[in-house]
Design a protein around this motif. Structure first.
Motif, PDB file in Angstrom:
ATOM      1  N   ILE A 174      -7.673   0.122 -70.800  1.00 37.22           N
ATOM      2  CA  ILE A 174      -6.979   0.941 -69.779  1.00 37.22           C
ATOM      3  C   ILE A 174      -7.964   1.059 -68.490  1.00 37.22           C
ATOM      4  O   ILE A 174      -9.029   1.226 -68.472  1.00 37.22           O
ATOM      5  CB  ILE A 174      -6.708   2.377 -70.200  1.00 37.22           C
ATOM      6  CG1 ILE A 174      -5.962   2.301 -71.368  1.00 37.22           C
ATOM      7  CG2 ILE A 174      -6.046   3.042 -69.150  1.00 37.22           C
ATOM      8  CD1 ILE A 174      -5.787   3.581 -72.153  1.00 37.22           C
ATOM      9  N   VAL A 175      -7.271   0.860 -67.241  1.00 34.18           N
ATOM     10  CA  VAL A 175      -8.043   1.285 -65.815  1.00 34.18           C
ATOM     11  C   VAL A 175      -7.313   2.260 -65.286  1.00 34.18           C
ATOM     12  O   VAL A 175      -6.157   2.212 -65.020  1.00 34.18           O
ATOM     13  CB  VAL A 175      -7.910  -0.051 -65.109  1.00 34.18           C
ATOM     14  CG1 VAL A 175      -8.377   0.101 -63.731  1.00 34.18           C
ATOM     15  CG2 VAL A 175      -8.621  -1.436 -65.822  1.00 34.18           C
ATOM     16  N   ALA A 176      -8.143   3.590 -65.059  1.00 37.24           N
ATOM     17  CA  ALA A 176      -7.417   4.423 -64.210  1.00 37.24           C
ATOM     18  C   ALA A 176      -8.268   4.973 -63.254  1.00 37.24           C
ATOM     19  O   ALA A 176      -9.449   4.382 -62.963  1.00 37.24           O
ATOM     20  CB  ALA A 176      -7.760   5.587 -65.412  1.00 37.24           C
ATOM     21  N   ALA A 177      -7.374   5.289 -62.085  1.00 39.79           N
ATOM     22  CA  ALA A 177      -8.136   5.569 -60.927  1.00 39.79           C
ATOM     23  C   ALA A 177      -8.128   7.110 -60.654  1.00 39.79           C
ATOM     24  O   ALA A 177      -7.250   7.935 -60.936  1.00 39.79           O
ATOM     25  CB  ALA A 177      -6.965   5.077 -59.684  1.00 39.79           C
ATOM     26  N   ARG A 178      -9.055   7.684 -60.079  1.00 38.77           N
ATOM     27  CA  ARG A 178      -9.157   9.335 -59.533  1.00 38.77           C
ATOM     28  C   ARG A 178      -9.476   9.203 -58.078  1.00 38.77           C
ATOM     29  O   ARG A 178     -10.598   9.112 -57.719  1.00 38.77           O
ATOM     30  CB  ARG A 178     -10.369   9.645 -60.485  1.00 38.77           C
ATOM     31  CG  ARG A 178     -10.766  11.136 -60.206  1.00 38.77           C
ATOM     32  CD  ARG A 178     -11.579  11.996 -61.143  1.00 38.77           C
ATOM     33  NE  ARG A 178     -10.592  12.316 -62.262  1.00 38.77           N
ATOM     34  CZ  ARG A 178     -10.986  12.912 -63.125  1.00 38.77           C
ATOM     35  NH1 ARG A 178     -12.221  13.630 -63.416  1.00 38.77           N
ATOM     36  NH2 ARG A 178      -9.865  13.308 -64.266  1.00 38.77           N
ATOM     37  N   PRO A 179      -8.209   9.559 -57.623  1.00 45.53           N
ATOM     38  CA  PRO A 179      -8.328   9.763 -56.119  1.00 45.53           C
ATOM     39  C   PRO A 179      -9.051  11.011 -55.683  1.00 45.53           C
ATOM     40  O   PRO A 179      -9.163  12.040 -56.385  1.00 45.53           O
ATOM     41  CB  PRO A 179      -6.739   9.903 -55.684  1.00 45.53           C
ATOM     42  CG  PRO A 179      -6.088   9.201 -56.900  1.00 45.53           C
ATOM     43  CD  PRO A 179      -6.969   9.741 -58.065  1.00 45.53           C
ATOM     44  N   THR A 180      -9.709  11.177 -54.428  1.00 48.14           N
ATOM     45  CA  THR A 180     -10.528  12.163 -54.269  1.00 48.14           C
ATOM     46  C   THR A 180      -9.886  12.925 -52.523  1.00 48.14           C
ATOM     47  O   THR A 180     -10.398  13.901 -52.614  1.00 48.14           O
ATOM     48  CB  THR A 180     -12.112  11.744 -53.721  1.00 48.14           C
ATOM     49  OG1 THR A 180     -11.921  10.445 -52.792  1.00 48.14           O
ATOM     50  CG2 THR A 180     -12.825  11.307 -55.029  1.00 48.14           C
ATOM     51  N   ASP A 181      -8.836  12.051 -51.948  1.00 52.99           N
ATOM     52  CA  ASP A 181      -8.308  12.827 -51.205  1.00 52.99           C
ATOM     53  C   ASP A 181      -6.734  12.182 -51.029  1.00 52.99           C
ATOM     54  O   ASP A 181      -6.316  11.492 -51.736  1.00 52.99           O
ATOM     55  CB  ASP A 181      -9.081  12.188 -49.713  1.00 52.99           C
ATOM     56  CG  ASP A 181      -9.200  10.815 -49.627  1.00 52.99           C
ATOM     57  OD1 ASP A 181      -8.505  10.121 -50.420  1.00 52.99           O
ATOM     58  OD2 ASP A 181     -10.028  10.311 -48.696  1.00 52.99           O
ATOM     59  N   GLU A 182      -6.186  12.561 -50.009  1.00 50.10           N
ATOM     60  CA  GLU A 182      -4.785  12.398 -49.665  1.00 50.10           C
ATOM     61  C   GLU A 182      -4.455  10.959 -49.571  1.00 50.10           C
ATOM     62  O   GLU A 182      -3.773  10.357 -49.935  1.00 50.10           O
ATOM     63  CB  GLU A 182      -4.092  13.208 -48.654  1.00 50.10           C
ATOM     64  CG  GLU A 182      -2.711  13.292 -48.328  1.00 50.10           C
ATOM     65  CD  GLU A 182      -1.883  13.852 -49.564  1.00 50.10           C
ATOM     66  OE1 GLU A 182      -0.637  13.504 -49.521  1.00 50.10           O
ATOM     67  OE2 GLU A 182      -2.629  14.709 -50.022  1.00 50.10           O
ATOM     68  N   LYS A 183      -5.657  10.194 -48.687  1.00 51.39           N
ATOM     69  CA  LYS A 183      -5.167   8.882 -48.329  1.00 51.39           C
ATOM     70  C   LYS A 183      -5.335   8.051 -49.917  1.00 51.39           C
ATOM     71  O   LYS A 183      -4.525   7.061 -49.927  1.00 51.39           O
ATOM     72  CB  LYS A 183      -6.239   8.373 -47.497  1.00 51.39           C
ATOM     73  CG  LYS A 183      -5.988   7.001 -46.795  1.00 51.39           C
ATOM     74  CD  LYS A 183      -6.965   6.853 -45.866  1.00 51.39           C
ATOM     75  CE  LYS A 183      -6.856   5.307 -45.171  1.00 51.39           C
ATOM     76  NZ  LYS A 183      -7.813   4.988 -44.038  1.00 51.39           N
ATOM     77  N   THR A 184      -6.450   8.100 -50.661  1.00 49.89           N
ATOM     78  CA  THR A 184      -6.478   7.278 -51.600  1.00 49.89           C
ATOM     79  C   THR A 184      -5.541   7.856 -52.592  1.00 49.89           C
ATOM     80  O   THR A 184      -5.119   6.745 -53.596  1.00 49.89           O
ATOM     81  CB  THR A 184      -7.869   7.814 -52.323  1.00 49.89           C
ATOM     82  OG1 THR A 184      -8.334   9.252 -52.640  1.00 49.89           O
ATOM     83  CG2 THR A 184      -9.191   7.213 -51.339  1.00 49.89           C
ATOM     84  N   LEU A 185      -4.858   8.990 -52.800  1.00 48.08           N
ATOM     85  CA  LEU A 185      -3.866   9.294 -53.675  1.00 48.08           C
ATOM     86  C   LEU A 185      -2.584   8.607 -53.288  1.00 48.08           C
ATOM     87  O   LEU A 185      -1.768   8.011 -54.347  1.00 48.08           O
ATOM     88  CB  LEU A 185      -3.747  10.743 -53.951  1.00 48.08           C
ATOM     89  CG  LEU A 185      -2.521  11.220 -54.700  1.00 48.08           C
ATOM     90  CD1 LEU A 185      -2.615  10.822 -55.889  1.00 48.08           C
ATOM     91  CD2 LEU A 185      -2.243  12.651 -54.297  1.00 48.08           C
ATOM     92  N   ALA A 186      -2.352   8.415 -51.930  1.00 51.64           N
ATOM     93  CA  ALA A 186      -1.115   7.619 -51.722  1.00 51.64           C
ATOM     94  C   ALA A 186      -1.302   6.074 -51.965  1.00 51.64           C
ATOM     95  O   ALA A 186      -0.407   5.550 -52.351  1.00 51.64           O
ATOM     96  CB  ALA A 186      -0.933   7.751 -50.044  1.00 51.64           C
ATOM     97  N   GLN A 187      -2.651   5.559 -51.693  1.00 55.50           N
ATOM     98  CA  GLN A 187      -2.754   4.367 -51.976  1.00 55.50           C
ATOM     99  C   GLN A 187      -2.824   3.909 -53.755  1.00 55.50           C
ATOM    100  O   GLN A 187      -2.265   3.029 -54.020  1.00 55.50           O
ATOM    101  CB  GLN A 187      -3.970   3.841 -51.828  1.00 55.50           C
ATOM    102  CG  GLN A 187      -4.362   2.330 -51.941  1.00 55.50           C
ATOM    103  CD  GLN A 187      -5.938   1.899 -51.809  1.00 55.50           C
ATOM    104  OE1 GLN A 187      -6.731   2.899 -51.979  1.00 55.50           O
ATOM    105  NE2 GLN A 187      -6.209   0.664 -51.135  1.00 55.50           N
TER     106      GLN A 187
END
Length: 304
Positions: free
Chosen positions: A95-108
């Motif tokens: 499994i590959v999971a992403a943890r965004p830290t701001d609004e821009k990375t969350l949208a990406q």
């Protein structure tokens, strides 16, 4: 089957072994050990993993045979321009999971990144509220949203607990209860709860009982299977299963049966059959009829 897809990997083997054993005792069937990568991804991913991988296989301690152990990679997204090597990690992790830290990375992460799961740090305060079009784009692509509950249990900061409860209720409301996965992210035994307790906690946050159960069973299973298909199938759509050996065996068995029938028929044609074998003995009913006809004929002759 109950899933916990976020158990942080630790070098403290004794504490990690206790955590996994307690998850097995509580009734969990699949556990994912998570390794976190921060900052810029390493440039040697093509020759990865190195000689000493972060999560060894097999594990350095015994585990239950019933429990399924997966390996997961958490990527902390800090810059949207340095995430082009993420697909290479799928060859080495389940499994590959992403943890965004701001609004821009969350949208990406919701719209473009090829990840299996989006895990949010709900203890921090986000500048903007979550919006359904952004989260709906991730759910439509098959990417689930993960909510980790142990931070609300082990944190001593009241603001962190307040932020987690507020963010969790907002996520449940905005996502309309769809595509949510509940995990523990527990670093010790104290942060783990039984599946029934997690379902009740989700109900308190505003999610129904059925949707809460799906967050521990149906949704995480979809994450695991979708990630497996992306690794083993063609473009995540077509999975080819080789079954030629069984077909060959069936074909050979059919040929053997046909040859045996031919040999049997040839032997029957070549063997002469005697008259006694051709004549079949009369049945008892036929014998009675023959006897009755013979008596009637004898009686007619006597009358004449």
């Amino acid at each position: 089957m109950f899933y916990d897809l976020n158990v942080p990997w630790s070098d403290n083997s004794r504490e990690l072994q206790r955590t996994i054993a307690f998850l097995d005792e509580l009734g969990y069937d699949t556990v994912a050990l998570a390794h976190t990568l921060t900052g810029r991804l390493p440039a040697d991913l093509l020759i990865w993993p190195p000689q000493t991988p972060p999560i060894p296989s097999p594990l350095p301690f015994p585990t239950s045979r019933r429990l399924r152990i997966l390996r997961r990679c958490n990527i902390s997204l800090t810059d949207a321009a340095t995430n082009h090597r993420i697909p290479q990690l799928q060859k080495h992790y389940d499994i590959v999971a992403a943890r965004p830290t701001d609004e821009k990375t969350l949208a990406q992460a919701c719209t473009n990144l090829d990840v299996d799961l989006i895990s949010l740090d709900l203890t921090q305060r986000f500048e903007k509220h979550f919006k359904f079009p952004m989260l709906g784009a991730a759910i439509t692509r098959g990417v689930k949203i993960e909510l980790c509950y142990s931070q609300a249990l082990l944190s001593s900061d009241p603001n962190a607990k307040r932020n987690l409860i507020g963010n969790a209720t907002q996520l449940i409301r905005v996502s309309r209860g769809r595509g949510l996965v509940f995990s523990s992210e527990a670093k010790s035994v104290l942060g783990i709860r039984a599946p029934s307790d997690v379902i009740n906690l989700a109900s308190v946050w505003g999610l129904g009982h059925e949707r809460g159960k799906d967050g521990l069973t149906k949704e995480p299973r979809a994450v695991v299977e979708f990630a497996r298909l992306k690794r083993t199938s063609f473009k995540g759509v077509v999975d080819v299963i080789y079954g030629g050996e069984k077909a060959v065996e069936e074909k050979e068995t059919g040929k053997k049966a046909t040859n045996a029938q031919k040999r049997k028929a040839a032997s029957m044609e070549s063997t002469p059959v005697s008259l006694s074998e051709q004549e079949k003995p009369a049945s008892k009913r036929q014998q009675k009829r023959n006897k009755k006809a013979q008596e009637e004929s004898e009686k007619e002759k006597a009358d004449e």
